[in-house]
Write a protein that holds these residues in place. Sequence first.
Motif, PDB file in Angstrom:
ATOM      1  N   LEU A   1      53.943  25.538  29.497  1.00  5.51           N
ATOM      2  CA  LEU A   1      52.829  26.098  30.113  1.00  5.51           C
ATOM      3  C   LEU A   1      53.432  27.455  30.516  1.00  5.51           C
ATOM      4  O   LEU A   1      54.213  27.490  31.179  1.00  5.51           O
ATOM      5  CB  LEU A   1      52.218  25.246  31.338  1.00  5.51           C
ATOM      6  N   THR A   2      52.802  28.563  30.074  1.00  5.66           N
ATOM      7  CA  THR A   2      53.077  29.930  30.367  1.00  5.66           C
ATOM      8  C   THR A   2      51.973  30.948  31.108  1.00  5.66           C
ATOM      9  O   THR A   2      50.998  30.244  30.844  1.00  5.66           O
ATOM     10  CB  THR A   2      53.673  30.541  29.166  1.00  5.66           C
ATOM     11  N   PHE A   3      52.306  31.537  31.799  1.00  9.06           N
ATOM     12  CA  PHE A   3      51.457  32.407  32.616  1.00  9.06           C
ATOM     13  C   PHE A   3      51.841  33.968  32.372  1.00  9.06           C
ATOM     14  O   PHE A   3      52.838  34.240  32.478  1.00  9.06           O
ATOM     15  CB  PHE A   3      51.345  32.204  34.103  1.00  9.06           C
ATOM     16  N   PHE A   4      50.897  34.730  32.202  1.00  6.00           N
ATOM     17  CA  PHE A   4      50.745  36.206  32.696  1.00  6.00           C
ATOM     18  C   PHE A   4      50.294  36.210  34.124  1.00  6.00           C
ATOM     19  O   PHE A   4      49.150  36.197  34.455  1.00  6.00           O
ATOM     20  CB  PHE A   4      49.996  36.867  31.581  1.00  6.00           C
ATOM     21  N   PRO A   5      51.156  36.513  35.188  1.00  2.00           N
ATOM     22  CA  PRO A   5      50.602  36.360  36.432  1.00  2.00           C
ATOM     23  C   PRO A   5      50.308  38.233  36.704  1.00  2.00           C
ATOM     24  O   PRO A   5      51.109  38.915  36.815  1.00  2.00           O
ATOM     25  CB  PRO A   5      51.769  36.476  37.334  1.00  2.00           C
ATOM     26  N   TRP A   6      49.040  38.459  36.798  1.00  4.14           N
ATOM     27  CA  TRP A   6      48.540  39.748  36.664  1.00  4.14           C
ATOM     28  C   TRP A   6      47.960  40.331  37.989  1.00  4.14           C
ATOM     29  O   TRP A   6      47.194  41.135  38.311  1.00  4.14           O
ATOM     30  CB  TRP A   6      47.230  39.942  35.733  1.00  4.14           C
ATOM     31  N   GLY A   7      48.858  39.902  39.076  1.00  2.00           N
ATOM     32  CA  GLY A   7      48.556  40.485  40.451  1.00  2.00           C
ATOM     33  C   GLY A   7      47.193  40.380  40.754  1.00  2.00           C
ATOM     34  O   GLY A   7      46.798  39.033  40.977  1.00  2.00           O
ATOM     35  N   ASN A   8      46.505  41.388  41.234  1.00  2.00           N
ATOM     36  CA  ASN A   8      45.137  41.084  41.898  1.00  2.00           C
ATOM     37  C   ASN A   8      44.140  40.856  40.889  1.00  2.00           C
ATOM     38  O   ASN A   8      43.001  41.378  40.959  1.00  2.00           O
ATOM     39  CB  ASN A   8      44.769  42.045  43.113  1.00  2.00           C
ATOM     40  N   VAL A   9      44.209  40.077  39.842  1.00  5.01           N
ATOM     41  CA  VAL A   9      43.329  39.922  38.857  1.00  5.01           C
ATOM     42  C   VAL A   9      42.012  39.254  39.284  1.00  5.01           C
ATOM     43  O   VAL A   9      42.238  38.584  40.252  1.00  5.01           O
ATOM     44  CB  VAL A   9      43.848  38.987  37.552  1.00  5.01           C
ATOM     45  N   GLN A  10      40.737  39.552  38.862  1.00  7.53           N
ATOM     46  CA  GLN A  10      39.696  38.981  39.357  1.00  7.53           C
ATOM     47  C   GLN A  10      39.653  37.531  38.829  1.00  7.53           C
ATOM     48  O   GLN A  10      40.092  37.243  37.711  1.00  7.53           O
ATOM     49  CB  GLN A  10      38.555  39.539  38.586  1.00  7.53           C
ATOM     50  N   PRO A  11      39.016  36.905  39.389  1.00  5.48           N
ATOM     51  CA  PRO A  11      38.903  35.299  38.908  1.00  5.48           C
ATOM     52  C   PRO A  11      37.772  35.135  37.645  1.00  5.48           C
ATOM     53  O   PRO A  11      36.911  35.877  37.816  1.00  5.48           O
ATOM     54  CB  PRO A  11      38.453  34.376  40.028  1.00  5.48           C
ATOM     55  N   GLY A  12      38.298  34.373  36.721  1.00  4.56           N
ATOM     56  CA  GLY A  12      37.653  34.153  35.622  1.00  4.56           C
ATOM     57  C   GLY A  12      36.504  33.238  35.846  1.00  4.56           C
ATOM     58  O   GLY A  12      36.370  32.784  36.936  1.00  4.56           O
ATOM     59  N   GLU A  13      35.609  32.915  34.874  1.00  2.03           N
ATOM     60  CA  GLU A  13      34.595  31.818  34.973  1.00  2.03           C
ATOM     61  C   GLU A  13      34.645  30.948  34.005  1.00  2.03           C
ATOM     62  O   GLU A  13      34.449  31.434  32.731  1.00  2.03           O
ATOM     63  CB  GLU A  13      33.290  32.561  35.208  1.00  2.03           C
ATOM     64  N   SER A  14      34.588  29.607  34.237  1.00  5.20           N
ATOM     65  CA  SER A  14      34.701  28.640  32.967  1.00  5.20           C
ATOM     66  C   SER A  14      33.286  28.802  32.421  1.00  5.20           C
ATOM     67  O   SER A  14      32.468  28.678  32.745  1.00  5.20           O
ATOM     68  CB  SER A  14      35.026  27.149  33.810  1.00  5.20           C
ATOM     69  N   GLY A  15      33.385  28.477  31.008  1.00  8.90           N
ATOM     70  CA  GLY A  15      32.390  28.552  30.055  1.00  8.90           C
ATOM     71  C   GLY A  15      32.402  28.099  28.773  1.00  8.90           C
ATOM     72  O   GLY A  15      33.638  27.981  28.438  1.00  8.90           O
ATOM     73  N   PRO A  16      31.540  28.350  27.892  1.00 11.05           N
ATOM     74  CA  PRO A  16      31.731  28.079  26.568  1.00 11.05           C
ATOM     75  C   PRO A  16      32.702  29.134  25.931  1.00 11.05           C
ATOM     76  O   PRO A  16      32.838  30.014  26.438  1.00 11.05           O
ATOM     77  CB  PRO A  16      30.437  28.067  25.836  1.00 11.05           C
ATOM     78  N   ARG A  17      33.156  28.796  24.526  1.00 13.07           N
ATOM     79  CA  ARG A  17      34.005  29.503  23.979  1.00 13.07           C
ATOM     80  C   ARG A  17      35.531  29.610  24.844  1.00 13.07           C
ATOM     81  O   ARG A  17      36.166  30.895  24.707  1.00 13.07           O
ATOM     82  CB  ARG A  17      33.626  31.171  23.748  1.00 13.07           C
TER      83      ARG A  17
END
Length: 310
Positions: A61-77
Motif C-alpha cells: 500500500l503506497t501513499f502520497f502524503p500531500w500535507g494539507n490536502v482537502q479531504p476527498g469524497e467517496s463516490g462512483p468512478r
Amino acid sequence: MENRINGIHHITAIAGDAKRNYDFYTKVLGLRFVKKTVNFDDPETYHFYYGDEYGTPGTILTFFPWGNVQPGESGPRQATAIGYSVAAGSLEFWQNRLQENNIKHEVIAERFGERYLTLLDPDGLKLELIENKNTDNRKGWQTNEINAENALKGFYNVTITTNKIGPTADVLTKIFGYSQQEADGNRYRYTTDAIETANAIDLVEIAETGGHVAGGSVHHVAFRVPNEEVLMEFRAKVVAAGLNITEKIDRNYFYSLYFREPGGVLFEIATDNPGFDVDEPVSELGMNLKLPAQYEQYRTQIEKVLPKIN
Ligand code: ZN
C-alpha cells in the motif's frame, strides 16, 4: 497458456500529514515501512510504501502524503475500499486495538460468508479487515504489539464503485482473465485463479453521482505481472480493446503502464521485478530516504523540505 494478471500488485492512495500516515500504518496496523522515497513526478512530496517484510506484490500500500490536502469524497468512478486478509478469529483483537487507539470503525459484519471489520484511516480512507475463508499462508509483518496470528497478511481485495459495472467487468474478464465468482445485491465479486491471494476485485454498482478523489481517496490500483515481457503483452491487449495506455515507465522498484478503465478508475500494470531491495538490503528497507538517480544531486534541498517522520 495465455498469460493472466496475478492479482493486485499495489494500491496507491492520497494522505494528508506524512507523520500521521506513517504512525497509523506502521504502529496501529503494524505494516512494515518498506520504502521512503519521493513522488517521481513531484520530488518535494514523499512516496511511502508499506507492506510485508520484502514488499511482496499483493501486500504493498503506497501513499502520497500531500500535507494539507482537502479531504476527498467517496463516490462512483473510484476505488472505495481496500480489503486486507487476516486469519479467522483475529477480528476481536483488531476491534479492541482500534478502540484503544481511537480509530473510527464499525461493528464486525459478514459478507460472502466471511466476517469483516470496516475502519477509516486518519484521512478517512476506508479499509476492511476480512477473515479469509481460503487458505492464506502469507506471513504478515510482526511488531511487538501484533503477533503472527493477528498480523495483516496482505490484500484480500479492492472495491470499485461505479454507475455501470459492465465496462469495468469487461476489462477484468476479457483483458485480465478474471471471472465473476459471487454476487450479492449490487456487489459483484470477480476473482482470478492465476494466484491464490490478493486475487479479488469487488464491483459495486450505485446510481448516485458525485464524489471526488483527494485526501483519503485511492489514487490508482496496480495489477501484477511477472516481468516486462508480460507487461508489454498486456499493453497490446489494452490497446486492442481501444483504450489509451501509457508507454512503459521505470518506477525504480517495478516497471509500469497506466490506463483509465472505462468505469473511471486509474489502473496500472506493474512488474514483480526488480523489487524493493534494488537500492537497499531487505534488512534496511524503509530506513533511509531513497531517491531516483535524477534527483540525487538535489538531495540536500529535498531533505530540507520533506517533513520529519521518525
Ligand atoms: Zn502505482
